[in-house]
Write a protein that holds these residues in place. Structure first.
Motif, short mmCIF file in Angstrom:
data_model
loop_
_atom_site.label_atom_id
_atom_site.label_comp_id
_atom_site.label_asym_id
_atom_site.label_seq_id
_atom_site.Cartn_x
_atom_site.Cartn_y
_atom_site.Cartn_z
N ALA A 118 0.81 -1.22 0.00
CA ALA A 118 0.00 0.00 0.00
C ALA A 118 0.84 1.27 0.00
O ALA A 118 0.33 2.35 -0.28
CB ALA A 118 -0.93 0.00 1.21
N VAL A 119 2.12 1.16 0.32
CA VAL A 119 3.00 2.34 0.32
C VAL A 119 3.38 2.65 -1.12
O VAL A 119 4.05 1.86 -1.78
CB VAL A 119 4.26 2.07 1.16
CG1 VAL A 119 5.17 3.29 1.15
CG2 VAL A 119 3.87 1.69 2.58
N PRO A 120 2.96 3.81 -1.65
CA PRO A 120 3.19 4.07 -3.07
C PRO A 120 4.61 4.53 -3.36
O PRO A 120 5.29 5.12 -2.51
CB PRO A 120 2.19 5.20 -3.37
CG PRO A 120 2.03 5.91 -2.06
CD PRO A 120 2.15 4.86 -1.00
N ALA A 121 5.07 4.22 -4.55
CA ALA A 121 6.34 4.72 -5.08
C ALA A 121 6.02 5.67 -6.23
O ALA A 121 4.91 5.65 -6.78
CB ALA A 121 7.20 3.57 -5.56
N GLU A 122 6.96 6.49 -6.60
CA GLU A 122 6.75 7.40 -7.72
C GLU A 122 7.09 6.70 -9.02
O GLU A 122 8.06 5.94 -9.11
CB GLU A 122 7.61 8.65 -7.57
CG GLU A 122 7.32 9.72 -8.64
CD GLU A 122 8.08 11.00 -8.41
OE1 GLU A 122 8.17 11.80 -9.37
OE2 GLU A 122 8.59 11.21 -7.30
N THR A 123 6.29 6.94 -10.05
CA THR A 123 6.56 6.35 -11.35
C THR A 123 6.48 7.45 -12.41
O THR A 123 6.50 8.65 -12.09
CB THR A 123 5.59 5.19 -11.65
OG1 THR A 123 6.01 4.53 -12.85
CG2 THR A 123 4.16 5.65 -11.78
#
Length: 375
Positions: free
Chosen positions: A44-49
């Motif tokens: 659930a922890v988002p990363a940048e894309t």
């Protein structure tokens, strides 16, 4: 697609259900499903894309040869786990492919959200052949506001299967990046390039036989093959039998950026596929300033409509290399004056460039109602 369309939205989050595929017994599958579910909270922890969008990756335990509907159900469960049981917090949800993306989206979106879908799968017929898969498509089509397809053949398949939803089927393009120019223009058609799976459908056998025949007339020809698949071993063995192994480079699978760089370094894309719904690699090659020698495999006749001669050479599908060989000879005979790469590139950028595709999505996603048809 994300890189092209993210700028037209205030925020964009990509939920990627990442299939972890292996051969498992029923007991192993149950144990791994339970173990993988423990990872969903971390997903659930988002990363940048790309495009400034956020990326959430949810792992999905996926034994080989599962029915498509079961694959979709598992992806929906994984997405629900990554969301912590809460719905996707967005007014617009866009699913990538109708069943494997559409069902997870439908199961996890807000009741007031608007659903859109893009379909480009070459194996759509196999999904519709499964009763549960067909039922899943019917459910997604009933719920979505618009169902985008990348070519007429896909639209025809879906219209025949679900005539009651035909009005929702719209054409929309795959986006292609036209912003990176080639350092030097193509001056000779000697460095061949193939990018794709090494499988029967991609015409790899015809490609090798045609290359060997053409190289017999011109020993300066080379072929770079990007990709992997079931014919990798055959390709190596047959190249040795034909005496062209020293002229062929097998790169294996490459990252998209590496493949695109090779397109800007080679002279000719040869893509003898039996069937393509769109043919992204063909448009990418032309965006990279490279002519193409391709088969009339469905998608290319539509994407290159009106600029076939400017872009390169289209040949008929045959169970032999003859058409490719003749097509190469014709293409080489009229190169460069018989082609207009600049014109073809400009037309394709207007059809499939990032800006064009982003505007099409913006018109669909954020209009109060949507009934248009776009490329």
């Amino acid at each position: 697609m994300v890189e092209a369309t993210a700028p037209v939205a205030d925020t964009m989050t990509v939920y990627h259900c990442d299939s972890w595929v292996s051969r498992l017994s029923a007991a192993e599958d149950a144990a791994i499903q339970e173990a993988v579910s423990e990872l969903w909270a971390y997903a659930a922890v988002p990363a940048e894309t790309v495009g400034g969008a956020a990326l959430v990756t949810a792992p999905v335990a996926m034994p080989r040869a599962l029915p498509f509907a079961e694959q979709a159900r598992r992806a929906a469960d994984a997405l629900g786990g990554a969301l912590g049981g809460k719905p996707i917090d967005a007014a617009v949800v866009h699913a990538h492919v109708g069943l494997l993306g559409g069902i997870p989206a439908l199961r996890n979106m807000r009741p007031d959200a608007r659903l859109f879908v893009t379909e480009h799968a070459t194996f759509l017929d196999r999904m519709l052949a499964e009763p549960d898969g067909r039922a899943g498509y019917a459910e997604v089509l009933a719920a979505c506001e618009a169902f985008f397809v990348v070519g007429d053949e896909l639209r025809q398949q879906l219209a025949e299967a679900f005539p009651e939803h035909e009005a929702k089927l719209k054409l929309i393009a795959n986006p292609i990046d036209f912003d990176v120019p080639r350092a030097e223009p193509v001056t000779e058609l000697r460095r061949w390039l193939f990018v794709g799976g090494l499988i029967e459908r991609k015409g790899v056998r015809w490609l090798l036989e045609a290359f060997a025949a053409c190289r017999a007339d011109d020993p300066s020809l080379t072929l770079t093959v990007v990709g992997t698949g079931e014919l990798n071993g055959w390709l190596t063995e047959r190249a040795a039998e034909l005496g062209v192994a020293d002229a062929i480079t097998l790169t294996g699978a490459l990252a998209p950026e590496q493949a695109l760089e090779l397109m800007r370094e080679h002279d000719l894309l040869v893509h003898p596929s039996r069937y393509e719904t769109f043919g992204v690699v063909i448009i990418e090659a032309l965006a990279a300033g490279m002519p193409v020698l391709i088969t009339r495999s469905g998608g290319p006749e539509q994407t290159l409509a009106g600029i076939e001669a400017d872009a390169g050479e289209l040949v008929e599908i045959e169970d032999a290399p003859d058409a490719l060989i003749a097509g190469y000879q014709r293409l080489r005979g009229r190169f460069p004056s018989g082609l207009d790469q600049a014109h073809a590139r400009a037309v394709l950028a207007d059809r499939y460039g990032y800006g064009a595709v982003a505007r099409s999505h913006q018109a669909a996603w954020f209009a109060s109602s949507y009934s248009g048809q776009t490329r």
